[in-house]
Enzyme design. Structure first.
Site, mmCIF file in Angstrom:
data_model
loop_
_atom_site.group_PDB
_atom_site.id
_atom_site.type_symbol
_atom_site.label_atom_id
_atom_site.label_comp_id
_atom_site.label_asym_id
_atom_site.label_seq_id
_atom_site.Cartn_x
_atom_site.Cartn_y
_atom_site.Cartn_z
ATOM 1 N N THR A 62 0.831 -1.196 0.000
ATOM 2 C CA THR A 62 0.000 0.000 0.000
ATOM 3 C C THR A 62 0.867 1.249 0.000
ATOM 4 O O THR A 62 2.093 1.162 -0.178
ATOM 5 C CB THR A 62 -1.041 -0.070 1.157
ATOM 6 O OG1 THR A 62 -1.928 1.039 1.021
ATOM 7 C CG2 THR A 62 -0.391 -0.039 2.535
ATOM 8 N N LYS A 66 3.503 1.336 -4.136
ATOM 9 C CA LYS A 66 2.954 0.539 -5.248
ATOM 10 C C LYS A 66 3.788 0.627 -6.538
ATOM 11 O O LYS A 66 3.834 -0.330 -7.306
ATOM 12 C CB LYS A 66 1.514 0.936 -5.519
ATOM 13 C CG LYS A 66 0.579 0.493 -4.402
ATOM 14 C CD LYS A 66 -0.850 0.839 -4.689
ATOM 15 C CE LYS A 66 -1.707 0.503 -3.467
ATOM 16 N NZ LYS A 66 -3.111 0.823 -3.672
ATOM 17 N N ASN A 94 -0.189 -3.938 -6.284
ATOM 18 C CA ASN A 94 -0.609 -3.958 -4.872
ATOM 19 C C ASN A 94 -0.591 -5.354 -4.270
ATOM 20 O O ASN A 94 -0.913 -5.531 -3.103
ATOM 21 C CB ASN A 94 -1.996 -3.330 -4.700
ATOM 22 C CG ASN A 94 -3.110 -4.259 -5.131
ATOM 23 O OD1 ASN A 94 -2.898 -5.181 -5.916
ATOM 24 N ND2 ASN A 94 -4.307 -4.031 -4.628
ATOM 25 N N ASP A 109 -6.530 -3.612 -7.382
ATOM 26 C CA ASP A 109 -7.347 -2.424 -7.058
ATOM 27 C C ASP A 109 -8.438 -2.205 -8.107
ATOM 28 O O ASP A 109 -9.568 -1.849 -7.779
ATOM 29 C CB ASP A 109 -6.474 -1.163 -6.983
ATOM 30 C CG ASP A 109 -5.700 -1.071 -5.678
ATOM 31 O OD1 ASP A 109 -6.121 -1.714 -4.693
ATOM 32 O OD2 ASP A 109 -4.682 -0.363 -5.646
ATOM 33 N N GLY A 134 -7.026 12.233 -9.772
ATOM 34 C CA GLY A 134 -5.799 11.673 -9.197
ATOM 35 C C GLY A 134 -4.986 10.949 -10.257
ATOM 36 O O GLY A 134 -5.529 10.491 -11.274
ATOM 37 N N ALA A 138 -3.099 4.593 -6.951
ATOM 38 C CA ALA A 138 -4.475 4.088 -6.984
ATOM 39 C C ALA A 138 -5.102 4.358 -8.352
ATOM 40 O O ALA A 138 -5.727 3.472 -8.947
ATOM 41 C CB ALA A 138 -5.291 4.738 -5.878
ATOM 42 N N TYR A 229 -11.904 5.637 2.881
ATOM 43 C CA TYR A 229 -12.981 5.076 3.696
ATOM 44 C C TYR A 229 -12.709 5.463 5.136
ATOM 45 O O TYR A 229 -11.615 5.896 5.478
ATOM 46 C CB TYR A 229 -13.051 3.547 3.529
ATOM 47 C CG TYR A 229 -11.707 2.890 3.656
ATOM 48 C CD1 TYR A 229 -10.942 2.649 2.530
ATOM 49 C CD2 TYR A 229 -11.184 2.569 4.905
ATOM 50 C CE1 TYR A 229 -9.680 2.098 2.647
ATOM 51 C CE2 TYR A 229 -9.929 2.016 5.024
ATOM 52 C CZ TYR A 229 -9.179 1.778 3.881
ATOM 53 O OH TYR A 229 -7.931 1.250 4.003
HETATM 54 P P1 NDP Z 1 -0.364 8.352 -4.126
HETATM 55 O O1 NDP Z 1 0.438 9.013 -3.070
HETATM 56 O O2 NDP Z 1 0.311 7.454 -5.112
HETATM 57 O O3 NDP Z 1 -1.131 9.478 -5.031
HETATM 58 C C1 NDP Z 1 -1.654 10.593 -4.474
HETATM 59 C C2 NDP Z 1 -2.607 11.311 -5.476
HETATM 60 O O4 NDP Z 1 -3.329 12.248 -4.700
HETATM 61 C C3 NDP Z 1 -1.876 12.101 -6.542
HETATM 62 O O5 NDP Z 1 -2.691 12.200 -7.680
HETATM 63 C C4 NDP Z 1 -1.708 13.470 -5.868
HETATM 64 O O6 NDP Z 1 -1.603 14.532 -6.788
HETATM 65 C C5 NDP Z 1 -3.033 13.566 -5.154
HETATM 66 N N1 NDP Z 1 -2.999 14.430 -3.978
HETATM 67 C C6 NDP Z 1 -2.323 14.241 -2.826
HETATM 68 N N2 NDP Z 1 -2.595 15.228 -1.941
HETATM 69 C C7 NDP Z 1 -3.475 16.061 -2.560
HETATM 70 C C8 NDP Z 1 -4.133 17.257 -2.169
HETATM 71 N N3 NDP Z 1 -3.940 17.802 -0.979
HETATM 72 N N4 NDP Z 1 -4.979 17.831 -3.051
HETATM 73 C C9 NDP Z 1 -5.174 17.282 -4.256
HETATM 74 N N5 NDP Z 1 -4.577 16.142 -4.705
HETATM 75 C C10 NDP Z 1 -3.733 15.547 -3.855
HETATM 76 O O7 NDP Z 1 -1.527 7.613 -3.362
HETATM 77 P P2 NDP Z 1 -2.438 6.436 -3.932
HETATM 78 O O8 NDP Z 1 -2.789 6.770 -5.334
HETATM 79 O O9 NDP Z 1 -1.809 5.122 -3.676
HETATM 80 O O10 NDP Z 1 -3.720 6.513 -2.988
HETATM 81 C C11 NDP Z 1 -4.681 7.538 -3.131
HETATM 82 C C12 NDP Z 1 -5.841 7.298 -2.184
HETATM 83 O O11 NDP Z 1 -6.605 6.170 -2.558
HETATM 84 C C13 NDP Z 1 -5.418 7.068 -0.735
HETATM 85 O O12 NDP Z 1 -6.251 7.838 0.093
HETATM 86 C C14 NDP Z 1 -5.659 5.600 -0.504
HETATM 87 O O13 NDP Z 1 -5.985 5.319 0.838
HETATM 88 C C15 NDP Z 1 -6.849 5.347 -1.427
HETATM 89 N N6 NDP Z 1 -6.912 3.949 -1.867
HETATM 90 C C16 NDP Z 1 -7.991 3.203 -1.505
HETATM 91 C C17 NDP Z 1 -8.097 1.890 -1.894
HETATM 92 C C18 NDP Z 1 -9.277 1.100 -1.500
HETATM 93 O O14 NDP Z 1 -9.223 -0.121 -1.631
HETATM 94 N N7 NDP Z 1 -10.353 1.708 -1.085
HETATM 95 C C19 NDP Z 1 -7.059 1.235 -2.704
HETATM 96 C C20 NDP Z 1 -5.995 2.121 -3.068
HETATM 97 C C21 NDP Z 1 -5.929 3.413 -2.628
HETATM 98 P P3 NDP Z 1 -0.175 14.980 -7.426
HETATM 99 O O15 NDP Z 1 0.048 14.093 -8.597
HETATM 100 O O16 NDP Z 1 -0.378 16.403 -7.767
HETATM 101 O O17 NDP Z 1 0.850 14.794 -6.326
#
Ligand code: NDP
Length: 281
Positions: A62, A66, A94, A109, A134, A138, A229
């Protein structure tokens, strides 16, 4: 003998994966253990190596590992592009299986999200206009399955345009997606467009940050899905105010875990009672 599995992340204490896999094991009678392992930010591959040496059969991965998990895999259980040759970070893994000295990488995912939307919430994705917010791990993991399910134009909306562009570039390398329009847009760049399904795949909710979205973004009856969540995010609040159907990522979490469990054990657990049990907690 009990087969050992784990989830690796940083932070990891909040993870519900150990509880979910324990419930799956109880339900199916599989003899496994499953624990949460904290890896130092610069110590992901060393942690995987340690688990392999200790005889673990596989692990989940996680935030924030990833993309690194993709890089350390020897082969994949899904189609990958030439991302290893470039500096792109657009493929994410993942789930890892340790088999005959090799590491096989999967991403569950996407199937988890699709199953939660289509099976648990009865929302068909075919021909739906999707806004994917995003471009991190994820978003990368769910993009291909989303396009396969929708076969319709999709917009990737992200704070950093370059990351959305990298994701789009990666996906358009696939022959099967060449004819589908995938448009990267930076925050603030959406006008009067409407979408049937809006998915928040950012971690903005962790810091209670708002996603800049026009209030007209949701088509009538649209689904607003937040992968987070355990809390109401500003995105969920905003979507509710615009009368969208709102969903959190708990179902996706359980569905992606079920797919990993199936990969490891060849047994498919029933997800409904596990989702219900977690909601009741
Ligand atoms: P990453 O760190 O790889 O990616 C983060 C993403 O969020 C990027 O697009 C980043 O933008 C954006 N971001 C971060 N902070 C902000 C902010 N303050 N405002 C706007 N955009 C922001 O994380 P993941 O992609 O791995 O995870 C993302 C979310 O998805 C997490 O909250 C995770 O818990 C959730 N998730 C849930 C799953 C489930 O099974 N329910 C499975 C996988 C993930 P930028 O590119 O500009 O940095």
């Amino acid at each position: 003998m009990t087969d050992k599995y784990a989830v690796i992340g940083n932070p990891i204490a909040h993870s519900k994966s150990p509880l979910i896999h324990r419930m799956f094991a109880e339900q199916t009678g599989e003899d496994i253990s499953y624990e949460a392992v904290l890896a130092p930010l610069d110590g992901f591959s060393a942690t995987v190596e340690r688990l392999r040496k200790e005889g673990y059969k596989g692990c989940n991965v996680t935030v924030p590992f990833k993309f690194e998990a993709f890089k350390i895999a020897d082969s994949y259980g899904f189609e990958v592009m030439d991302a290893l040759e470039s500096d792109q970070r657009a493929d994410a893994v993942n789930t890892l299986t340790f088999l005959n000295g090799k590491i096989i990488g999967y991403n569950t995912d996407g199937i988890g999200l699709i199953n939660d939307i289509q099976k648990n919430r009865s929302v068909e994705l075919k021909s739906k206009r999707i806004l994917l917010i995003g471009a991190g791990g994820a978003a990368a993991g769910v993009l291909h399955p989303l396009l396969e399910a929708s076969q319709a134009p999709l917009v990737i909306y992200n704070r950093t345009l370059g990351n959305a562009e990298a994701l789009q570039k990666n996906v358009t390398q696939h022959e099967k997606f060449r004819l589908i329009s995938i448009r990267p847009v930076q925050f603030g760049g959406l006008d009067s467009e409407q979408f049937d399904v809006v998915i928040n795949a950012t971690s903005a909710g962790l810091t209670d940050s708002e996603i800049p979205l026009p209030p007209t973004i949701f088509a009538s009856g649209a689904l607003a899905y937040d992968m987070m969540y355990g809390r109401e995010t500003p995105f969920m609040r905003f979507a509710r105010e615009q009368r969208a159907q709102v969903a959190d990522g708990l179902g996706m979490l359980v569905e992606q875990a079920a797919e990993a469990f199936y990969i490891w054990r060849d047994v498919r657990p029933d997800t409904a009672p596990v989702i219900a049990a977690l909601r009741n907690r």
